[in-house]
Design a protein around this motif. Structure first.
Motif, PDB file in Angstrom:
ATOM      1  N   GLN A  26       0.800  -1.106  -0.048  1.00  0.00           N
ATOM      2  CA  GLN A  26       0.022  -0.184  -0.047  1.00  0.00           C
ATOM      3  C   GLN A  26       1.000   1.254  -0.029  1.00  0.00           C
ATOM      4  O   GLN A  26       0.654   2.203  -0.686  1.00  0.00           O
ATOM      5  CB  GLN A  26      -0.973  -0.012   1.090  1.00  0.00           C
ATOM      6  CG  GLN A  26      -2.142  -0.855   1.156  1.00  0.00           C
ATOM      7  CD  GLN A  26      -2.830  -1.005   2.146  1.00  0.00           C
ATOM      8  OE1 GLN A  26      -2.354  -1.045   3.525  1.00  0.00           O
ATOM      9  NE2 GLN A  26      -4.056  -1.246   2.293  1.00  0.00           N
ATOM     10  N   LEU A  27       2.047   1.203   0.773  1.00  0.00           N
ATOM     11  CA  LEU A  27       2.775   2.329   0.886  1.00  0.00           C
ATOM     12  C   LEU A  27       3.423   2.680  -0.422  1.00  0.00           C
ATOM     13  O   LEU A  27       3.479   3.856  -0.839  1.00  0.00           O
ATOM     14  CB  LEU A  27       3.888   2.130   1.767  1.00  0.00           C
ATOM     15  CG  LEU A  27       3.635   2.368   3.347  1.00  0.00           C
ATOM     16  CD1 LEU A  27       4.594   1.874   4.118  1.00  0.00           C
ATOM     17  CD2 LEU A  27       3.202   3.598   3.588  1.00  0.00           C
ATOM     18  N   LEU A  30       0.491   4.323  -2.469  1.00  0.00           N
ATOM     19  CA  LEU A  30      -0.209   5.378  -1.984  1.00  0.00           C
ATOM     20  C   LEU A  30      -0.622   6.598  -2.503  1.00  0.00           C
ATOM     21  O   LEU A  30      -2.025   7.111  -2.635  1.00  0.00           O
ATOM     22  CB  LEU A  30       0.264   5.572  -0.511  1.00  0.00           C
ATOM     23  CG  LEU A  30      -0.631   6.180   0.704  1.00  0.00           C
ATOM     24  CD1 LEU A  30      -1.586   5.138   0.998  1.00  0.00           C
ATOM     25  CD2 LEU A  30       0.339   6.250   1.846  1.00  0.00           C
ATOM     26  N   PHE A  31       0.258   7.251  -3.241  1.00  0.00           N
ATOM     27  CA  PHE A  31       0.032   8.458  -3.768  1.00  0.00           C
ATOM     28  C   PHE A  31       0.064   8.369  -5.288  1.00  0.00           C
ATOM     29  O   PHE A  31      -0.172   9.332  -6.134  1.00  0.00           O
ATOM     30  CB  PHE A  31       0.989   9.453  -3.483  1.00  0.00           C
ATOM     31  CG  PHE A  31       1.069   9.704  -1.929  1.00  0.00           C
ATOM     32  CD1 PHE A  31       0.468  10.263  -1.149  1.00  0.00           C
ATOM     33  CD2 PHE A  31       2.313   8.985  -1.238  1.00  0.00           C
ATOM     34  CE1 PHE A  31       0.162  10.649   0.211  1.00  0.00           C
ATOM     35  CE2 PHE A  31       2.402   9.134   0.171  1.00  0.00           C
ATOM     36  CZ  PHE A  31       1.378  10.025   0.748  1.00  0.00           C
ATOM     37  N   LYS A  32       0.069   7.142  -5.999  1.00  0.00           N
ATOM     38  CA  LYS A  32       0.156   6.956  -7.418  1.00  0.00           C
ATOM     39  C   LYS A  32      -1.179   6.729  -8.007  1.00  0.00           C
ATOM     40  O   LYS A  32      -1.537   7.182  -9.018  1.00  0.00           O
ATOM     41  CB  LYS A  32       1.110   5.726  -7.595  1.00  0.00           C
ATOM     42  CG  LYS A  32       2.575   5.979  -7.281  1.00  0.00           C
ATOM     43  CD  LYS A  32       3.521   5.038  -7.494  1.00  0.00           C
ATOM     44  CE  LYS A  32       4.673   5.055  -7.130  1.00  0.00           C
ATOM     45  NZ  LYS A  32       5.745   4.122  -7.266  1.00  0.00           N
ATOM     46  N   SER A  33      -2.284   6.230  -7.186  1.00  0.00           N
ATOM     47  CA  SER A  33      -3.548   6.036  -7.930  1.00  0.00           C
ATOM     48  C   SER A  33      -4.420   5.526  -6.890  1.00  0.00           C
ATOM     49  O   SER A  33      -4.077   5.004  -5.873  1.00  0.00           O
ATOM     50  CB  SER A  33      -3.307   4.652  -8.984  1.00  0.00           C
ATOM     51  OG  SER A  33      -3.117   3.438  -8.248  1.00  0.00           O
ATOM     52  N   PRO A  34      -5.780   6.135  -7.161  1.00  0.00           N
ATOM     53  CA  PRO A  34      -6.684   5.679  -6.013  1.00  0.00           C
ATOM     54  C   PRO A  34      -7.059   4.289  -6.190  1.00  0.00           C
ATOM     55  O   PRO A  34      -6.868   3.772  -7.284  1.00  0.00           O
ATOM     56  CB  PRO A  34      -7.908   6.577  -6.643  1.00  0.00           C
ATOM     57  CG  PRO A  34      -7.637   6.719  -7.952  1.00  0.00           C
ATOM     58  CD  PRO A  34      -5.944   6.767  -7.930  1.00  0.00           C
ATOM     59  N   GLY A  35      -7.241   3.700  -4.883  1.00  0.00           N
ATOM     60  CA  GLY A  35      -7.666   2.268  -5.044  1.00  0.00           C
ATOM     61  C   GLY A  35      -8.233   2.026  -3.564  1.00  0.00           C
ATOM     62  O   GLY A  35      -7.947   2.353  -2.490  1.00  0.00           O
ATOM     63  N   GLY A  48      -9.251   5.898  -1.206  1.00  0.00           N
ATOM     64  CA  GLY A  48      -7.824   6.284  -1.376  1.00  0.00           C
ATOM     65  C   GLY A  48      -7.796   7.660  -2.331  1.00  0.00           C
ATOM     66  O   GLY A  48      -6.574   8.153  -2.646  1.00  0.00           O
ATOM     67  N   TYR A  49      -8.786   8.076  -2.827  1.00  0.00           N
ATOM     68  CA  TYR A  49      -8.832   9.175  -3.641  1.00  0.00           C
ATOM     69  C   TYR A  49      -8.294  10.410  -3.093  1.00  0.00           C
ATOM     70  O   TYR A  49      -7.222  11.313  -3.691  1.00  0.00           O
ATOM     71  CB  TYR A  49     -10.253   9.630  -4.094  1.00  0.00           C
ATOM     72  CG  TYR A  49     -10.168  10.863  -4.855  1.00  0.00           C
ATOM     73  CD1 TYR A  49     -10.020  10.503  -6.297  1.00  0.00           C
ATOM     74  CD2 TYR A  49     -10.638  12.156  -4.567  1.00  0.00           C
ATOM     75  CE1 TYR A  49     -10.164  11.738  -7.203  1.00  0.00           C
ATOM     76  CE2 TYR A  49     -10.449  13.221  -5.498  1.00  0.00           C
ATOM     77  CZ  TYR A  49     -10.305  13.025  -6.738  1.00  0.00           C
ATOM     78  OH  TYR A  49     -10.486  14.027  -7.644  1.00  0.00           O
ATOM     79  N   GLY A  50      -8.365  10.578  -1.868  1.00  0.00           N
ATOM     80  CA  GLY A  50      -7.735  11.918  -1.067  1.00  0.00           C
ATOM     81  C   GLY A  50      -6.258  11.933  -1.159  1.00  0.00           C
ATOM     82  O   GLY A  50      -5.698  12.955  -1.490  1.00  0.00           O
ATOM     83  N   LEU A  51      -5.546  10.675  -0.794  1.00  0.00           N
ATOM     84  CA  LEU A  51      -4.113  10.578  -0.746  1.00  0.00           C
ATOM     85  C   LEU A  51      -3.662  10.807  -2.139  1.00  0.00           C
ATOM     86  O   LEU A  51      -2.534  11.361  -2.396  1.00  0.00           O
ATOM     87  CB  LEU A  51      -3.668   9.353  -0.175  1.00  0.00           C
ATOM     88  CG  LEU A  51      -3.784   9.403   1.571  1.00  0.00           C
ATOM     89  CD1 LEU A  51      -3.569   8.025   1.854  1.00  0.00           C
ATOM     90  CD2 LEU A  51      -3.100  10.449   1.956  1.00  0.00           C
ATOM     91  N   TRP A  52      -4.346  10.193  -3.168  1.00  0.00           N
ATOM     92  CA  TRP A  52      -3.794  10.205  -4.607  1.00  0.00           C
ATOM     93  C   TRP A  52      -3.930  11.674  -5.053  1.00  0.00           C
ATOM     94  O   TRP A  52      -2.999  12.124  -5.631  1.00  0.00           O
ATOM     95  CB  TRP A  52      -5.066   9.323  -5.419  1.00  0.00           C
ATOM     96  CG  TRP A  52      -4.648   9.619  -7.075  1.00  0.00           C
ATOM     97  CD1 TRP A  52      -3.532   9.151  -7.634  1.00  0.00           C
ATOM     98  CD2 TRP A  52      -5.271  10.403  -7.937  1.00  0.00           C
ATOM     99  NE1 TRP A  52      -3.652   9.574  -8.959  1.00  0.00           N
ATOM    100  CE2 TRP A  52      -4.843  10.387  -9.264  1.00  0.00           C
ATOM    101  CE3 TRP A  52      -6.520  11.104  -7.825  1.00  0.00           C
ATOM    102  CZ2 TRP A  52      -5.397  10.734 -10.173  1.00  0.00           C
ATOM    103  CZ3 TRP A  52      -7.038  11.547  -8.764  1.00  0.00           C
ATOM    104  CH2 TRP A  52      -6.597  11.507 -10.073  1.00  0.00           C
ATOM    105  N   LYS A  53      -5.137  12.495  -4.613  1.00  0.00           N
ATOM    106  CA  LYS A  53      -5.181  13.900  -5.225  1.00  0.00           C
ATOM    107  C   LYS A  53      -4.178  14.785  -4.497  1.00  0.00           C
ATOM    108  O   LYS A  53      -3.481  15.497  -5.034  1.00  0.00           O
ATOM    109  CB  LYS A  53      -6.411  14.423  -4.798  1.00  0.00           C
ATOM    110  CG  LYS A  53      -6.892  15.590  -5.335  1.00  0.00           C
ATOM    111  CD  LYS A  53      -6.822  15.588  -6.765  1.00  0.00           C
ATOM    112  CE  LYS A  53      -7.226  16.959  -7.334  1.00  0.00           C
ATOM    113  NZ  LYS A  53      -7.000  17.082  -8.673  1.00  0.00           N
TER     114      LYS A  53
END
Length: 86
Positions: A26-27, A30-35, A48-53
Motif C-alpha cells: 500500500q505504501l 499510496l500517492f500513485k493511484s486511487p484504490g 484512497g482518492y484523497g491521498l492520490w489527489k
C-alpha cells in the motif's frame, strides 16, 4: 513545520497518525493511484482518492509527499519549495 533541508529552501510538514497503518504494498502505491482499501479495525473501506489527489497536487507544486510506518501508525511528510527574498 520546519524550514530548510534537502539542500534547498523547503517547507516541511509532518503529520503522524495513530491509525491502522499501511502494508508495504500500500505504501508503494499510496500517492500513485486511487484504490479501494479495507481497514480491519474499523471494518470500513476507503477509496484512497484523497491521498492520490494530495500526491498529484504536491507534485504540481514541485514538492514531494511520502508516508512511512511508525510504531503506532503512519507518518506523512510534505516538502514544498519556496523562496524568501530579502
Amino acid at each position: 513545520l520546519e524550514y530548510g533541508g534537502h539542500g534547498k529552501d523547503l517547507l516541511q510538514i509532518q503529520y503522524n497518525d495513530n491509525g491502522e497503518g499501511f502494508t508495504d504494498d500500500q505504501l508503494k502505491q499510496l500517492f500513485k493511484s486511487p484504490g479501494i482499501s479495507f481497514h480491519e479495525q474499523t471494518k470500513e473501506s476507503s477509496s484512497g482518492y484523497g491521498l492520490w489527489k494530495l500526491g498529484k497536487t504536491i507534485n504540481k507544486l514541485d514538492g514531494e509527499v511520502s508516508a512511512k510506518k511508525v510504531e503506532n501508525g503512519s507518518c506523512f511528510e510534505i516538502c514544498l519549495p519556496f523562496n524568501i527574498e530579502l
